[in-house]
Scaffold this active site. Structure first.
Site, mmCIF file in Angstrom:
data_model
loop_
_atom_site.group_PDB
_atom_site.id
_atom_site.type_symbol
_atom_site.label_atom_id
_atom_site.label_comp_id
_atom_site.label_asym_id
_atom_site.label_seq_id
_atom_site.Cartn_x
_atom_site.Cartn_y
_atom_site.Cartn_z
ATOM 1 N N CYS A 70 0.823 -1.042 -0.025
ATOM 2 C CA CYS A 70 -0.152 0.018 0.095
ATOM 3 C C CYS A 70 0.865 1.126 -0.153
ATOM 4 C CB CYS A 70 -0.830 -0.089 1.301
ATOM 5 S SG CYS A 70 -2.197 -1.276 1.113
ATOM 6 N N SER A 71 1.898 1.134 0.633
ATOM 7 C CA SER A 71 2.993 2.295 0.614
ATOM 8 C C SER A 71 3.574 2.466 -0.728
ATOM 9 C CB SER A 71 3.966 2.250 1.722
ATOM 10 O OG SER A 71 3.387 2.187 2.920
#
Length: 178
Positions: A70-71
């Site tokens: 997600c980062s």
């Protein structure tokens, strides 16, 4: 222990398959939503309807702020923010994270370049058929391009974060050039 093993085995299966279990299709109406959101660390109310007045909106769902994939995805969207803006597009990420977490995430991996919205009650995920197949409390990784007429124009579904930005940007360009 069993619940943890069940979660891990489901996650492994989902990664191996690489796609979500369900999703809306191109041409369908995009469900309208308003949600608590954060942009550059500041909380506000995100409205899909209001954002569509400015141009297309990329609504991307992701499982959990500050996790590796997600980062990575947030960084890629942040790097491409200028390109999306060039075509009049707004980007908003949606997850089940609380707004305090998203305020930090919007400053960190998102680089203050786009908004992230909290779907703590999972209603947006359900409306977009964007929940993980093994738990309805977590978003799958699905990206939608929604056009100003509130229609789904393009869908990219893969737990691998690598192609979400390039594929949605290409779709925004195609829509813009039509």
């Amino acid at each position: 222990m069993f619940k943890y093993l069940h979660f891990i085995s489901g996650l492994v299966l989902c990664v191996m398959v690489g796609t979500a279990h369900a999703q809306l299709k191109a041409g369908q109406d995009a469900p309208a939503f308003t949600a608590d959101a954060a942009l550059a660390g500041k909380p506000y109310q995100f409205s899909l309807v209001e954002s569509l007045k400015k141009g297309p909106v990329v609504v991307y769902f992701y499982p959990k702020a500050f996790t590796s994939g997600c980062s990575i995805e947030a960084n890629l969207f942040a790097e491409a923010a200028g390109e999306f803006s060039k075509y009049g597009a707004t980007v908003v990420g949606v997850s089940g994270d609380d707004i305090a977490t998203l305020e930090r995430f919007s400053l960190g991996p998102c680089g203050g370049k786009f908004a992230v919205a909290s779907d703590a009650n999972h209603s947006i995920m359900r409306a977009y058929d964007a929940t993980m197949f093994f738990t309805s409390s977590m978003a799958s990784r699905i990206s939608y391009v929604v056009t100003p007429d509130s229609k789904i124009y393009f869908v990219h579904s893969s737990l691998n974060p690598d192609q979400h930005v390039s594929s949605t940007l290409a779709a925004v360009k195609r829509w813009h050039e039509r």
